[in-house]
Design an enzyme around this catalytic site. Structure first.
Site, PDB file in Angstrom:
ATOM      1  N   HIS A  87       0.821  -1.217   0.000  1.00 27.44           N
ATOM      2  CA  HIS A  87       0.000   0.000   0.000  1.00 27.44           C
ATOM      3  C   HIS A  87       0.852   1.263   0.000  1.00 27.44           C
ATOM      4  O   HIS A  87       0.337   2.358  -0.224  1.00 27.44           O
ATOM      5  CB  HIS A  87      -1.021  -0.008   1.144  1.00 27.44           C
ATOM      6  CG  HIS A  87      -0.487   0.327   2.491  1.00 27.44           C
ATOM      7  ND1 HIS A  87      -0.174  -0.625   3.441  1.00 27.44           N
ATOM      8  CD2 HIS A  87      -0.218   1.527   3.088  1.00 27.44           C
ATOM      9  CE1 HIS A  87       0.251  -0.036   4.535  1.00 27.44           C
ATOM     10  NE2 HIS A  87       0.234   1.276   4.357  1.00 27.44           N
ATOM     11  N   ASP A 133       0.074  -7.639   1.523  1.00 24.60           N
ATOM     12  CA  ASP A 133       0.569  -6.259   1.588  1.00 24.60           C
ATOM     13  C   ASP A 133       2.102  -6.254   1.620  1.00 24.60           C
ATOM     14  O   ASP A 133       2.727  -5.940   2.629  1.00 24.60           O
ATOM     15  CB  ASP A 133      -0.012  -5.562   2.821  1.00 24.60           C
ATOM     16  CG  ASP A 133       0.207  -4.049   2.799  1.00 24.60           C
ATOM     17  OD1 ASP A 133       0.581  -3.520   1.740  1.00 24.60           O
ATOM     18  OD2 ASP A 133       0.007  -3.415   3.850  1.00 24.60           O
ATOM     19  N   GLY A 224       3.035   6.818   8.663  1.00 26.29           N
ATOM     20  CA  GLY A 224       4.405   7.081   8.240  1.00 26.29           C
ATOM     21  C   GLY A 224       5.341   5.931   8.529  1.00 26.29           C
ATOM     22  O   GLY A 224       6.461   5.886   8.024  1.00 26.29           O
ATOM     23  N   SER A 226       4.383   2.698   7.947  1.00 21.38           N
ATOM     24  CA  SER A 226       4.042   1.610   7.035  1.00 21.38           C
ATOM     25  C   SER A 226       5.251   1.170   6.228  1.00 21.38           C
ATOM     26  O   SER A 226       6.067   1.988   5.795  1.00 21.38           O
ATOM     27  CB  SER A 226       2.951   2.048   6.059  1.00 21.38           C
ATOM     28  OG  SER A 226       1.676   1.768   6.540  1.00 21.38           O
TER      29      SER A 226
END
Length: 271
Positions: A87, A133, A224, A226
């Site tokens: 993502h 992900d 921030g 991720s």
């Protein structure tokens, strides 16, 4: 993007959720994050953490736009390969992404800024809460920083509930708050699959995800962070992905279960 009230752990992902869900008729549980403050003030947390250094964690890197805005984290797993969250990179062109290594202070010029030549995203990725992900970036050069091994299918013991793990990032120090100027770290225990399933229901997919948090909350990754690492046993066991708010009691952070994707990640490392 699938409708969800859970907050992604990237700046850009959180902004997309905040903008698109109201248009689709869904309410958003938390506000979009504020941009980093101009003076770069830092709190004392990722949420609930302390200052860290890339000299101790040389493999932790961050993703930035071409103008230098940090929006996600990553882990150097080979001299020219970075593992991050899908993502964080979906919809991006490789030429628009920079990887910054060896820089504790985002306001400094320390370390190296590498360009990205290729972005691989798991072919089945749709939305963080649906799993897959994971993304691998190929850099335009070999970096000299030490790399971090990835967990494989033989590392099941690293995922046991209660295992002490380390989280790192330059993200916000509270949900919807200001980003940290400096690299921060914290220690959190892994939770059981049952605990995470109780919190998130069908959005938690044990084959693809692992959770980490204290039952009382207070320590967590946030916007921030991720794409950044969840580390245990000297290996990358998770990729910061999503969660309900940040550091809330009863809602652990959710991380991509790296061991489940080790074969695909290794293929990208060797490509």
């Amino acid at each position: 993007m699938a409708a969800t009230l859970h907050r992604l752990r990237s700046w850009l992902g959180a902004l997309v959720v905040a903008i698109l869900l109201p248009l689709a008729g869904f309410s958003v549980a938390t506000a979009a994050p504020a941009p980093p403050s101009a003076d770069g003030e830092v709190g004392t947390q990722i949420v609930g953490g302390t200052r860290a250094s890339t000299s101790t964690y040389p493999w932790v890197v961050y993703l930035a736009t071409s103008s230098g805005f940090q929006y996600c984290g990553g882990t150097l797993v080979a001299a020219n390969k970075v593992v991050t969250a899908a993502h964080c990179t979906v919809g991006d062109s490789a030429s628009a992404v920079r990887v910054v290594a060896g820089r504790d202070d985002k306001n400094s010029t320390a370390g190296v800024v590498a360009r990205v030549t290729k972005i691989w995203i798991h072919p089945s990725y749709v939305d963080a809460t649906q799993g897959n992900d994971v993304s691998v970036l190929t850099l335009d050069r070999n970096l000299t920083q030490a790399t971090l091994p990835i967990a494989t299918s033989s590392d099941t013991g690293l995922y046991a509930a209660g295992t002490s793990s380390t989280i790192l990032g330059w993200g916000t120090t509270s949900s919807g708050g200001s980003a940290s100027r400096y690299l921060l770290k914290a220690t959190v225990p892994l939770t059981s699959n049952a605990t995470c399933s109780s919190a998130y229901g069908s959005d938690f997919k044990a084959a693809h995800m692992v959770c980490a948090a204290y039952p009382q909350g207070g320590t967590d990754t946030c916007q921030g962070d991720s794409g950044g690492p969840l580390v245990a046993g000297g290996k990358l066991i998770g990729i910061t992905s999503w969660g309900e708010g940040c550091a809330l009691a009863g809602y652990p952070g959710v991380y991509t279960r790296v061991s489940n994707f080790a074969t695909l990640i290794t293929q990208q490392i060797n490509s």
